[in-house]
Design a protein around this motif. Structure first.
Motif, short mmCIF file in Angstrom:
data_model
loop_
_atom_site.label_atom_id
_atom_site.label_comp_id
_atom_site.label_asym_id
_atom_site.label_seq_id
_atom_site.Cartn_x
_atom_site.Cartn_y
_atom_site.Cartn_z
N PRO A 18 24.72 -9.83 42.40
CA PRO A 18 24.33 -8.93 41.33
C PRO A 18 23.54 -9.59 40.21
O PRO A 18 23.04 -8.89 39.32
N PHE A 19 23.45 -10.92 40.22
CA PHE A 19 22.66 -11.61 39.21
C PHE A 19 21.34 -12.07 39.83
O PHE A 19 21.29 -12.45 41.00
N PHE A 51 34.65 -10.62 36.58
CA PHE A 51 33.99 -11.23 35.42
C PHE A 51 34.95 -12.12 34.64
O PHE A 51 34.52 -12.87 33.77
N HIS A 52 36.23 -12.02 34.94
CA HIS A 52 37.23 -12.74 34.15
C HIS A 52 38.08 -13.67 35.02
O HIS A 52 39.28 -13.81 34.79
N MET A 76 32.03 -3.06 34.14
CA MET A 76 31.13 -3.65 35.13
C MET A 76 31.93 -4.23 36.29
O MET A 76 31.57 -4.07 37.45
N GLY A 77 33.02 -4.91 35.96
CA GLY A 77 33.86 -5.48 37.01
C GLY A 77 34.51 -4.42 37.86
O GLY A 77 34.57 -4.53 39.09
N GLU A 78 35.00 -3.37 37.21
CA GLU A 78 35.64 -2.29 37.95
C GLU A 78 34.66 -1.57 38.87
O GLU A 78 35.00 -1.20 39.99
N ALA A 79 33.42 -1.37 38.38
CA ALA A 79 32.43 -0.63 39.16
C ALA A 79 31.87 -1.44 40.32
O ALA A 79 31.53 -0.88 41.37
N THR A 95 22.58 -0.62 35.84
CA THR A 95 21.66 0.42 36.29
C THR A 95 22.11 1.05 37.61
O THR A 95 21.89 2.24 37.84
N ARG A 96 22.76 0.27 38.47
CA ARG A 96 23.19 0.81 39.77
C ARG A 96 24.54 1.50 39.72
O ARG A 96 24.78 2.46 40.43
#
Length: 334
Positions: A64-65, A234-235, A226-229, A294-295
């Motif tokens: 994703p990056f 992220f953590h 963002m992490g959930e989606a 965006t996605r």
């Protein structure tokens, strides 16, 4: 255990970072930045795709990056920042250098850490593992393999067992962390060490200033949805110690240092770290947000860029003395 707890004490992190009293008294200016727009780059190579002006890797499920010129600058900033923070040490694990024979760098990226280790330890074999293709190494004792490190490691020499496995800033890059730690454990010799370094996405201040309305704080808060989606962690900085222990490692020790967001510290070391971290944040933020927002979250590209612009302008205003925690975990295979 008491002796082990002292193994990273040489890092000597300050409880409170002293503040440069002249910080914020002059306007911030730089010739190579435009704070009215976020970073973007358009280019394309085989096995990559271009999306919203950034280049992404398509190997397996992709990442994703972005993987492009801006992300490479971002990676350079992280590398130089870590060297400054760790007093030019490439690792902090308590390893006898004379016994250092095989080292793995998981998520090696451009190979900056791997090449640096290869130069510093010419008698040590360094293997960089990543999903992206890599240019020919510049040192004969450094090599790279294209692989998902959560899968079984297929090495040139199947008998290789590593003395050190290094992981740095790999958050979001791994979906199955227990699988990764399992591979690290299985490919390590008895007595070898794992070492992971990750930024904690939780901006703070030493002086108790309320930054709940800060744009930097608001952007950090987006990491939760963002992490959930995306199903990405992220953590991982908050759970890597327990997961490393669950993988079978012992003598697991954690230490958290501070990364000033900007050169606001009076101490020269932390002032330099702050410069690198500010540049790391600015070259990274759009790429961290763009794909997932965006996605998965229904944002427009303009909304992403606007969030970046506001955060950058806030940093440039020198209004807050913000730092991010930086957690280091080391553990030994029994």
């Amino acid at each position: 255990m008491k002796q082990h707890d002292q193994r990273m004490d040489f890092l000597n992190p300050p409880a409170v970072i002293p503040v440069d009293q002249e910080y914020g008294l002059h306007s911030f200016d730089t010739e190579d930045e435009d704070d009215t727009s976020a970073f973007s780059v358009t280019s394309s190579v085989y096995n990559f795709r271009v999306e919203n002006g950034r280049r992404y890797h398509d190997y397996k499920d992709g990442h994703p990056f972005p993987h492009d010129e801006v992300s490479e600058e971002n990676e350079v900033c992280m590398h130089e920042m870590c060297l400054s923070l760790l007093d030019d040490k490439f690792y902090v694990s308590p390893i006898d250098e004379s016994q250092l024979r095989n080292v793995a760098d998981v998520g090696t990226g451009m190979g900056l850490w791997a090449e640096g280790m290869a130069e510093k330890y010419p008698d040590t074999e360094i293997v960089g593992i990543d999903l992206t293709p890599h240019e020919r190494p510049t040192h004969p004792n450094c090599s790279y393999i294209i692989s998902d490190a959560t899968d079984e490691w297929v090495l040139d020499d199947p008998s290789t067992k590593f003395d050190l496995v290094h992981i740095r800033s790999l958050f979001v890059g791994v979906k199955d962390w227990p699988a990764l730690y399992k591979q690290c454990f299985e490919n390590m010799r008895s007595g070898g060490w794992i070492e992971q370094l990750e930024v904690v996405i939780d901006p703070r201040t030493d002086d108790g200033t309320d930054i709940s309305d800060s744009y930097v704080r608001q952007v950090a808060n987006i990491s939760v949805p963002m992490g959930e989606a995306s199903g990405r962690d992220f953590h991982v900085s908050m759970s890597m110690k327990s997961m490393i222990e669950q993988a079978g490692f012992v003598d697991v020790h954690e230490q958290t240092l501070k990364l000033p967001l900007g050169p606001w510290a009076s101490d020269q070391k932390y002032k330099n770290v702050g410069r690198f971290y500010e540049r790391f944040y600015k070259t990274g933020l759009q790429g961290w947000l763009l794909h997932i927002c965006t996605r998965n979250l229904g944002w427009s590209v303009d909304q992403v860029n606007d969030a970046c612009v506001k955060a950058f302008q806030e940093i440039n205003s020198r209004k807050y003395l913000i730092y991010f925690p930086f957690t280091i975990v080391v553990g030994r295979k029994p």
